[in-house]
Design an enzyme around this catalytic site. Structure first.
Site, mmCIF file in Angstrom:
data_model
loop_
_atom_site.group_PDB
_atom_site.id
_atom_site.type_symbol
_atom_site.label_atom_id
_atom_site.label_comp_id
_atom_site.label_asym_id
_atom_site.label_seq_id
_atom_site.Cartn_x
_atom_site.Cartn_y
_atom_site.Cartn_z
ATOM 1 N N ASP A 274 -9.455 -5.809 -4.911
ATOM 2 C CA ASP A 274 -8.012 -5.576 -4.978
ATOM 3 C C ASP A 274 -7.328 -5.989 -3.687
ATOM 4 O O ASP A 274 -6.167 -6.384 -3.695
ATOM 5 C CB ASP A 274 -7.730 -4.112 -5.306
ATOM 6 C CG ASP A 274 -8.067 -3.836 -6.765
ATOM 7 O OD1 ASP A 274 -9.257 -3.699 -7.081
ATOM 8 O OD2 ASP A 274 -7.143 -3.853 -7.599
ATOM 9 N N ARG B 212 1.874 0.085 -7.931
ATOM 10 C CA ARG B 212 0.488 0.297 -7.521
ATOM 11 C C ARG B 212 0.378 -0.073 -6.043
ATOM 12 O O ARG B 212 0.728 -1.195 -5.664
ATOM 13 C CB ARG B 212 -0.479 -0.606 -8.321
ATOM 14 C CG ARG B 212 -0.436 -0.502 -9.844
ATOM 15 C CD ARG B 212 -1.191 0.672 -10.454
ATOM 16 N NE ARG B 212 -2.526 0.921 -9.989
ATOM 17 C CZ ARG B 212 -3.643 0.439 -10.548
ATOM 18 N NH1 ARG B 212 -3.577 -0.382 -11.580
ATOM 19 N NH2 ARG B 212 -4.818 0.770 -10.063
#
Lengths: 344, 344
Positions: free
Chosen positions: B236, B88
């Site tokens: 994030d 990711r």
């Protein structure tokens, strides 16, 4: 182009839009109860299409009445009008169309009932024809506002499927495309019922108009990236001051547009303007079934044991609206009053 | 409370969150490839949980290495680190955790490989324990900012399921609930992957905290209605200037909050701040598989033959953020630099 609603061999033929985009299924409604169910269960949706459907629904109900006098005929017709009026509370076109058919009946009260039945059906046909003509006019006025090469965001489906044909917001998009403005459309998927993903994207793909489907929460991202130059949405009801009720999420799109300095247009036939209400505060907002949020295709997608909200519409205050594009031209919200004067 | 990730009998046990809320399924990952797949396929998600999972993944890979020297051991460990780093692109905790395990190995290079394996596993345990402790601190600092009786909107899932436990944004909500602030939570469903509907609503329901699920496009409506007094989301990655990458749609929520004069809080461990990047422009945004938008539960929900966009994150500029709530306290975006000084 398929028709969302049409009169077909003594029945009201509705495209069951809940089956799109994977199935194209038509339902021939042979009684007014089925027509009312079709409106309530969203086989047909979109304020103008709902109005047309209701007009045909009354014409259909009229066919079944065996009355000798006008008073008797009209008395038997009213329950069908009431049934249809109770299907969806927000769209003004529904009430407008029902009133128009009732007024037509009253205006021809000296006619024998059998002649009146034909007159009411003709009036429903007229509403449909006029709607398409209005949409073409909206499209022409709207296309003039769109810059060449624009990214155009739309929300929900205000297309051919939501109207008699051609569409309001999608009428503007179609018209801009036809005059070679080389636009690129962004379609919000429009949860919970996904009219953008299922209907708008489908309708534009059928016409080969380039469309990118995004989830509702991506609109701000693409505005910030400079991919969107204007927004065009439909309307379910517009108050006299320009406040506009439309599909839930429209209000958020309007705020995002303002924050990014992007024009926000509402496209709707002038019949969508309800001069009886001064502001959007008076527009009732329909709360729909919670399973629209918690389930998809019969499958549970949300946790159990929680509260759910499902308002079907929101009201965008006039201050966020650059212009309201109607069949009579494009107006700033504060200019709508001109239409009232011309209507009177 | 279930654990999103834990070490269980020589394996990395992940809760397969893609199965929630209808099924609670755990997967015991017995090799690093399965751990990487679990991160990529969203069995585990949320920046802190991804970091913890990656740390355990390296510890698991280390177990299988039979090397006599540190150099040999480390050389064999690196491909697993690279494999995990490639899962990711947006979550900084992923890279942070991988670096921390690598540095731990380097710091103990004089230990024999078998001792080192235990040390790396202990370090992964420490990352997990510290994460929970940080979340409790975030919760405490955040709860102090929430007025009694507030409606609190959250987006995506920054809960126990996204972390080692307790949660960041949901840590603030849990903490406010525990100190009897009598809050009511609104959870955005968070298309396309529905982390709000499936995870946040589920997690809060398990803890008996009142939650109302809404579709993403309803947030503005409920703000206008005065039902929402503040927003709390996770992160994030946070740039040095406070720009915050979080789940797609966060940026739109922040703009809506600003327009309604509602505070917008980001809750994240201080490790989420990436002082190596000056602003959010430098944060890579992951584009995920388009079937996340077009299909749900294997069923097609969008028209065929159209373009799709699926950015997984967006960046909310610091100017929209009231405060960033960390384990070290709550800071205005321009005050984050204090944390850099204390970190140095």
């Amino acid at each position: 182009m398929v028709n969302a609603v049409e009169w077909k061999e003594g029945a009201v033929r509705l495209l069951d839009q809940t089956k799109l985009p994977t199935e194209v299924v038509f339902v021939d409604c042979k009684d007014v109860e089925t027509v009312a169910k079709g409106i309530k269960d969203l086989w047909v949706r979109g304020a103008p299409a709902i109005g047309i459907t209701a007009a045909y629904g009354i014409a259909l109900a009229a066919m079944k009445i065996s009355a000798k006098s006008f008073d008797d005929f009209y008395k038997q017709l009213l329950p069908s009008c009431d049934l249809l009026a109770a299907t969806r509370p927000t769209a003004v076109n529904l009430f407008w169309a029902i009133e128009r058919i009732k007024e037509t009946a009253q205006a021809h009260r000296t006619e024998p009932p059998d002649a009146l039945k034909k007159i009411l059906l003709e009036e429903a046909h007229a509403i449909l024809r006029e709607d398409i003509a209005m949409n073409r006019a909206i499209g022409k006025f709207g296309a003039a506002l769109i810059q060449k090469g624009s990214g155009v965001l739309t929300h929900c489906n205000a297309g051919a499927l939501a109207t008699g044909g051609y569409g309001t917001a999608l009428g503007v998009i179609r018209s801009a495309w036809e005059v070679d403005k080389k636009i690129a459309v962004f379609a919000d998927e429009t949860r919970p019922v996904l009219q953008g993903a299922r209907l708008t994207a489908w309708e534009l793909a059928q016409d080969q108009i380039p469309v990118t489907l995004i989830t509702d929460n991506m609109a701000g991202f693409f505005m910030k990236q400079g991919k969107i130059q204007c927004c065009v949405v439909g309307a379910d009801r517009i108050a006299a001051n320009g406040d506009t009720a439309n599909k839930i999420g429209t209000y958020s799109v309007a705020i995002l547009a303002k924050e990014h300095g992007i024009p926000f247009y509402v496209a709707a036939p002038s019949s969508t303007i309800d001069f009886n209400i001064a502001s959007g505060d008076q527009i009732p907002i329909e709360e729909r079934n919670h399973t629209e949020v918690t389930h998809m295709g019969g499958k549970q997608i949300a946790a159990s044991g929680i509260s759910i909200a499902n308002p079907a519409f929101d009201v965008t205050p006039a201050k966020y609206i650059t212009a309201i594009i109607t069949d009579k031209g494009a107006f700033k919200p504060e200019e709508l009053i001109k239409l009232k004067i011309s209507r009177a």
